[in-house]
Design a protein around this motif. Structure first.
Motif, PDB file in Angstrom:
ATOM      1  N   ALA A  35       0.828  -1.219   0.000  1.00 42.78           N
ATOM      2  CA  ALA A  35       0.000   0.000   0.000  1.00 42.78           C
ATOM      3  C   ALA A  35       0.854   1.257   0.000  1.00 42.78           C
ATOM      4  CB  ALA A  35      -0.941   0.001   1.212  1.00 42.78           C
ATOM      5  N   TYR A  36       2.160   1.119   0.294  1.00 42.87           N
ATOM      6  CA  TYR A  36       3.088   2.267   0.188  1.00 42.87           C
ATOM      7  C   TYR A  36       2.958   2.915  -1.190  1.00 42.87           C
ATOM      8  CZ  TYR A  36       7.630   4.664  -0.175  1.00 42.87           C
ATOM      9  OH  TYR A  36       8.627   5.592  -0.361  1.00 42.87           O
ATOM     10  N   LEU A  37       2.804   2.057  -2.215  1.00 40.71           N
ATOM     11  CA  LEU A  37       2.801   2.576  -3.587  1.00 40.71           C
ATOM     12  C   LEU A  37       1.478   3.238  -3.965  1.00 40.71           C
ATOM     13  CD1 LEU A  37       4.843  -0.311  -5.233  1.00 40.71           C
ATOM     14  CD2 LEU A  37       5.617   2.036  -4.790  1.00 40.71           C
ATOM     15  N   GLY A  72      11.290  -0.490  -4.274  1.00 36.88           N
ATOM     16  CA  GLY A  72      12.059  -0.611  -5.513  1.00 36.88           C
ATOM     17  C   GLY A  72      11.567   0.200  -6.685  1.00 36.88           C
ATOM     18  N   ARG A  73      10.755   1.227  -6.415  1.00 38.99           N
ATOM     19  CA  ARG A  73      10.127   1.912  -7.558  1.00 38.99           C
ATOM     20  C   ARG A  73      11.154   2.592  -8.473  1.00 38.99           C
ATOM     21  NH1 ARG A  73       8.317   7.461  -6.240  1.00 38.99           N
ATOM     22  NH2 ARG A  73       9.243   8.070  -4.254  1.00 38.99           N
ATOM     23  N   HIS A  74      12.155   3.272  -7.872  1.00 41.09           N
ATOM     24  CA  HIS A  74      13.162   3.916  -8.734  1.00 41.09           C
ATOM     25  C   HIS A  74      14.094   2.875  -9.351  1.00 41.09           C
ATOM     26  CE1 HIS A  74      12.032   7.341  -6.035  1.00 41.09           C
ATOM     27  NE2 HIS A  74      11.949   7.906  -7.214  1.00 41.09           N
ATOM     28  N   LEU A  88      19.184  -1.402  -1.985  1.00 38.91           N
ATOM     29  CA  LEU A  88      19.325  -1.892  -0.604  1.00 38.91           C
ATOM     30  C   LEU A  88      18.387  -1.125   0.302  1.00 38.91           C
ATOM     31  CD1 LEU A  88      21.073   0.007   1.618  1.00 38.91           C
ATOM     32  CD2 LEU A  88      22.914  -0.583   0.057  1.00 38.91           C
ATOM     33  N   ASP A  89      17.882  -1.851   1.284  1.00 39.19           N
ATOM     34  CA  ASP A  89      16.965  -1.231   2.243  1.00 39.19           C
ATOM     35  C   ASP A  89      17.043  -2.012   3.553  1.00 39.19           C
ATOM     36  OD1 ASP A  89      14.406   0.859   1.819  1.00 39.19           O
ATOM     37  OD2 ASP A  89      14.239  -0.457   3.560  1.00 39.19           O
ATOM     38  N   ILE A  90      16.801  -1.305   4.637  1.00 39.37           N
ATOM     39  CA  ILE A  90      16.864  -1.939   5.949  1.00 39.37           C
ATOM     40  C   ILE A  90      15.578  -2.718   6.265  1.00 39.37           C
ATOM     41  CG2 ILE A  90      15.897  -0.060   7.377  1.00 39.37           C
ATOM     42  CD1 ILE A  90      18.442  -0.547   9.206  1.00 39.37           C
TER      43      ILE A  90
END
Ligand SMILES: C[S@@+](CC[C@H](N)C(=O)[O-])C[C@H]1O[C@@H](n2cnc3c(N)ncnc32)[C@H](O)[C@@H]1O
Length: 260
Positions: A35-37, A72-74, A88-90
């Motif tokens: 739902a972030y997107l 990962g949108r970009h 990369l993401d935490i």
């Protein structure tokens, strides 16, 4: 996991790195999930990516590191422009979402921007957008943004370029809302933000956003061995070369890694 890997640029270091430390953003990512997107600030990804391809001089096959990549949108959009991207993401939840939808030239790893597990000089470009680590202090009293910028600079080859957005202090103070609690001593804004998940359930989350002036970003960049090529006031979905002002929420820094 599809699209989740230890690619060339992320090196054996991805396997040997310390596990990412806990961050207050992770429970938010677990809750919001895909739902972030749906949030409006994510809707201009294609414009942002196209702008960055020009500003960063990204040709086919360019190696790009996306720090704090979220779902990962970009990374996906830049892969669509022919780049080879490591995101990369935490937040494990976001790494899984990014990997599940990934084109073959984008891979994702859970890692901490304060200890980026990649080889030095491995990338043609590094991006950190929409407070992707830089500007989201795990400890609001002691932001690690200088460390994060140094990590990003070290991942760049000499002549490689960086793009990062940071929330503007000018905008924050000028357009302060009732829900904002801006600490003038640290430049960190706190808000209790209502977040909706995929089925519309709502929860409040504490958000801490470190805000910056143009001068601070220039000084930070110089300290990290980066030459500032551009510093502009932007709005998500409308990246453009506009001189810094008081009325746009983000500052976009474009800088080049100077050979030492
Ligand atoms: C507002 S989201 C932005 C995501 C993405 N860059 C975008 O534009 O949609 C902030 C992201 O930064 C990540 N993040 C925050 N601190 C981090 C850190 N120290 N290391 C890696 N990722 C971090 C969060 O997990 C979250 O996915």
């Amino acid at each position: 996991m599809n699209g989740s890997a230890s690619p060339g640029e992320s090196s054996s270091a991805a396997g040997s790195s310390q596990p990412a430390r806990h961050h207050w953003f992770e429970p938010l990512a677990d809750f919001v999930g895909p739902a972030y997107l749906r949030y409006s600030f994510t809707k201009g990804t294609e414009q942002e990516a196209a702008f960055l391809v020009d500003a960063l001089g990204l040709g086919p096959g360019a190696r790009v590191l996306d720090v704090g990549c979220g779902p990962g949108r970009h990374a996906h959009a830049l892969a669509g422009h022919g780049c080879r991207v490591v995101g990369l993401d935490i937040a494990e939840r976001f790494v899984s979402l990014a990997a599940a939808e990934a084109p073959s030239s984008a891979v994702f790893v859970r890692a901490d921007a304060r200890a980026v597990p990649v080889r030095a000089n491995a990338f043609d470009a590094v991006v950190s957008l929409c407070q992707g680590g830089f500007g989201l202090p795990p400890d609001p009293a002691a932001p690690d943004d200088g460390l994060i910028l140094a990590e990003m600079a070290s991942a760049l080859r000499p002549g490689g370029r960086l793009a990062l957005t940071a929330f503007s202090s000018y905008f924050m103070v000028r357009h302060l809302e009732e829900t904002d609690d801006f600490d003038a001593a640290t430049g960190v804004n706190h808000e209790l933000a209502p977040v909706k998940d995929a089925i519309g359930e709502q929860r409040d989350f504490d958000l801490w956003t470190a805000c910056y002036t143009s001068r601070e970003l220039r000084l930070f960049a110089n300290q990290a061995g980066l030459k500032v090529l551009g510093l502009w006031s932007v709005t998500p979905g409308r990246y453009e070369q506009r001189a810094p002002d008081l009325d746009h929420p983000e500052l976009l820094l474009i800088a080049e890694h100077v050979a030492s």
